[in-house]
Design a protein around this motif. Structure first.
Motif, PDB file in Angstrom:
ATOM      1  N   PHE A  40      20.134-108.392   6.151  1.00 58.13           N
ATOM      2  CA  PHE A  40      20.548-107.338   6.988  1.00 58.13           C
ATOM      3  C   PHE A  40      20.891-107.775   8.334  1.00 58.13           C
ATOM      4  O   PHE A  40      20.565-108.573   8.979  1.00 58.13           O
ATOM      5  N   ARG A  58      17.937 -99.490  -0.906  1.00 57.84           N
ATOM      6  CA  ARG A  58      17.756-100.716  -0.155  1.00 57.84           C
ATOM      7  C   ARG A  58      18.125-100.358   1.564  1.00 57.84           C
ATOM      8  O   ARG A  58      17.966-101.306   2.216  1.00 57.84           O
ATOM      9  N   GLN A  59      18.620 -99.332   1.761  1.00 53.73           N
ATOM     10  CA  GLN A  59      19.223 -99.036   3.180  1.00 53.73           C
ATOM     11  C   GLN A  59      17.878 -98.916   3.824  1.00 53.73           C
ATOM     12  O   GLN A  59      16.947 -98.358   3.468  1.00 53.73           O
ATOM     13  N   MET A  60      17.950 -99.478   5.206  1.00 55.18           N
ATOM     14  CA  MET A  60      16.763 -99.674   5.906  1.00 55.18           C
ATOM     15  C   MET A  60      16.657 -98.123   7.116  1.00 55.18           C
ATOM     16  O   MET A  60      17.698 -98.165   7.809  1.00 55.18           O
ATOM     17  N   TYR A 106       9.796 -97.727   9.307  1.00 49.36           N
ATOM     18  CA  TYR A 106      11.129 -97.645   8.473  1.00 49.36           C
ATOM     19  C   TYR A 106      10.823 -97.201   7.052  1.00 49.36           C
ATOM     20  O   TYR A 106       9.837 -97.894   6.468  1.00 49.36           O
ATOM     21  N   GLN A 152      12.500 -97.427   3.133  1.00 46.23           N
ATOM     22  CA  GLN A 152      13.473 -98.185   2.489  1.00 46.23           C
ATOM     23  C   GLN A 152      13.577 -97.723   1.041  1.00 46.23           C
ATOM     24  O   GLN A 152      12.684 -98.124  -0.041  1.00 46.23           O
ATOM     25  N   GLN A 159      16.641-100.180  16.796  1.00 42.33           N
ATOM     26  CA  GLN A 159      17.721-100.640  15.936  1.00 42.33           C
ATOM     27  C   GLN A 159      18.148-100.417  14.615  1.00 42.33           C
ATOM     28  O   GLN A 159      17.083 -99.549  13.987  1.00 42.33           O
ATOM     29  N   TYR A 160      19.251 -99.980  14.234  1.00 45.77           N
ATOM     30  CA  TYR A 160      19.884 -99.266  13.404  1.00 45.77           C
ATOM     31  C   TYR A 160      20.479-100.539  12.236  1.00 45.77           C
ATOM     32  O   TYR A 160      21.115-101.218  12.692  1.00 45.77           O
ATOM     33  N   PHE A 161      19.890-100.273  10.878  1.00 48.98           N
ATOM     34  CA  PHE A 161      20.338-101.337   9.971  1.00 48.98           C
ATOM     35  C   PHE A 161      21.693-100.878   9.218  1.00 48.98           C
ATOM     36  O   PHE A 161      21.639 -99.658   8.854  1.00 48.98           O
ATOM     37  N   GLY A 162      22.218-101.812   8.729  1.00 53.23           N
ATOM     38  CA  GLY A 162      23.286-101.831   7.794  1.00 53.23           C
ATOM     39  C   GLY A 162      23.082-101.765   6.419  1.00 53.23           C
ATOM     40  O   GLY A 162      21.507-102.037   6.075  1.00 53.23           O
ATOM     41  N   PRO A 163      23.749-101.782   5.645  1.00 53.35           N
ATOM     42  CA  PRO A 163      23.319-101.418   4.105  1.00 53.35           C
ATOM     43  C   PRO A 163      23.008-102.913   3.406  1.00 53.35           C
ATOM     44  O   PRO A 163      22.400-103.212   2.323  1.00 53.35           O
ATOM     45  N   PHE A 184       7.888 -99.270   5.903  1.00 55.04           N
ATOM     46  CA  PHE A 184       7.641-100.759   6.384  1.00 55.04           C
ATOM     47  C   PHE A 184       7.031-100.326   7.872  1.00 55.04           C
ATOM     48  O   PHE A 184       7.818 -99.548   8.552  1.00 55.04           O
ATOM     49  N   LEU A 192      18.326-110.522   0.213  1.00 57.18           N
ATOM     50  CA  LEU A 192      19.195-109.350   0.775  1.00 57.18           C
ATOM     51  C   LEU A 192      19.227-109.534   2.366  1.00 57.18           C
ATOM     52  O   LEU A 192      18.169-109.701   3.217  1.00 57.18           O
ATOM     53  N   GLN A 212      15.638-110.425   4.032  1.00 59.70           N
ATOM     54  CA  GLN A 212      14.399-109.820   3.224  1.00 59.70           C
ATOM     55  C   GLN A 212      14.579-110.477   1.710  1.00 59.70           C
ATOM     56  O   GLN A 212      15.345-110.433   0.765  1.00 59.70           O
ATOM     57  N   LEU A 237      15.404 -95.600   9.887  1.00 62.12           N
ATOM     58  CA  LEU A 237      14.217 -95.408  10.844  1.00 62.12           C
ATOM     59  C   LEU A 237      13.621 -94.142  10.450  1.00 62.12           C
ATOM     60  O   LEU A 237      14.382 -92.953  10.395  1.00 62.12           O
TER      61      LEU A 237
END
Lengths: 116, 116
Positions: A90, B43-45, B37, B39, A105-109, B91, A88, A37, B47
């Motif tokens: 991810f 900054r964590q994404m 999503y 944010q 999909q689950y995102f990390g920090p 997003f 950034l 990002q 869902l």
């Protein structure tokens, strides 16, 4: 907390250097995705691994590479760093990318990379 | 290649009111998934909601719902009873359905401001 962990949180380095970003997926997830990002490019898909094998490639530069290990954690290697690589990064994970809700999909920090 | 367009860079809404964020996409595929999503400043994404293209029924998650118009390739997000915690970048994202080998394609995002 998504259950996806990324280290380090922040990384500051110089142009021309190489860094490694690490990601641990959620317990039970077999697929790992990397995204970048940046202000210029927005959110871009870089690469996907599934159970240790590369599954799909997005806009990943040749200077970047990734791998997924037998314990399913993944590393993203960035080399010959340029100022424009500051972003950034991810990692995301999913159970199984084949479809259904298991491919969510689950995102990390994220890891904030600054190249000086 | 698929593209996702979010035409509203910024939206503002009064607390407790309803707001709709727009998203359009371009694809030649018939099997795909769409996501919103969130944010926040951390900054964590996160869902928010997911929609399968083969489902005619619009997805709903508590105060969040979508208006999915497949023929128009439109996927808007409605947030009801807006709360201060809803302030974030939102997003819209697209994912191909077949085979599971692909990352998410994101729009450029909409910055949602909640006025107290």
């Amino acid at each position: 907390d998504s259950g996806v962990t990324q280290t380090p949180k922040h990384l500051i380095t110089a142009t021309g250097q190489r860094v490694t970003l690490r990601c641990s997926p959620r317990s039970g997830d077999l697929s790992v995705y990397w995204y970048q990002q940046s202000l210029d490019q927005g959110l871009q898909f870089l690469i996907q691994y599934y159970n240790g094998e590369e599954r799909a490639k997005g806009n990943i530069l040749e200077r970047f590479s990734a791998q997924q290990f037998p314990d399913l954690h993944s590393e993203l290697n960035l080399s010959s760093l340029e100022l424009g690589d500051s972003a950034l990064y991810f990692c995301a994970s999913s159970v199984d990318p084949s479809g259904g809700h298991t491919d969510t999909q689950y995102f990390g920090p994220g890891t904030r990379l600054t190249v000086l | 290649a698929q593209t996702v367009t979010q035409s509203q860079p910024e939206m503002s809404v009064q607390e407790a009111e309803t707001v709709t964020l727009s998203c359009t996409y371009d694809t030649s595929e018939s099997d795909y998934y769409l996501f919103w999503y969130k944010q926040p400043p951390s900054r964590q994404m996160i869902l928010v909601i997911r929609q399968e293209a083969y489902k005619q029924q619009n997805a709903t998650e508590n105060r969040f719902s979508v208006n999915f118009q497949k023929a128009a390739k439109s996927f808007s997000l409605k947030i009801s009873d807006s709360q201060l915690g809803d302030a974030a970048m939102y997003f819209c994202a697209y994912r191909s359905g077949g085979g599971g080998a692909d990352g998410l394609t994101f729009g450029k995002g909409t910055h949602l401001i909640i006025q107290p």
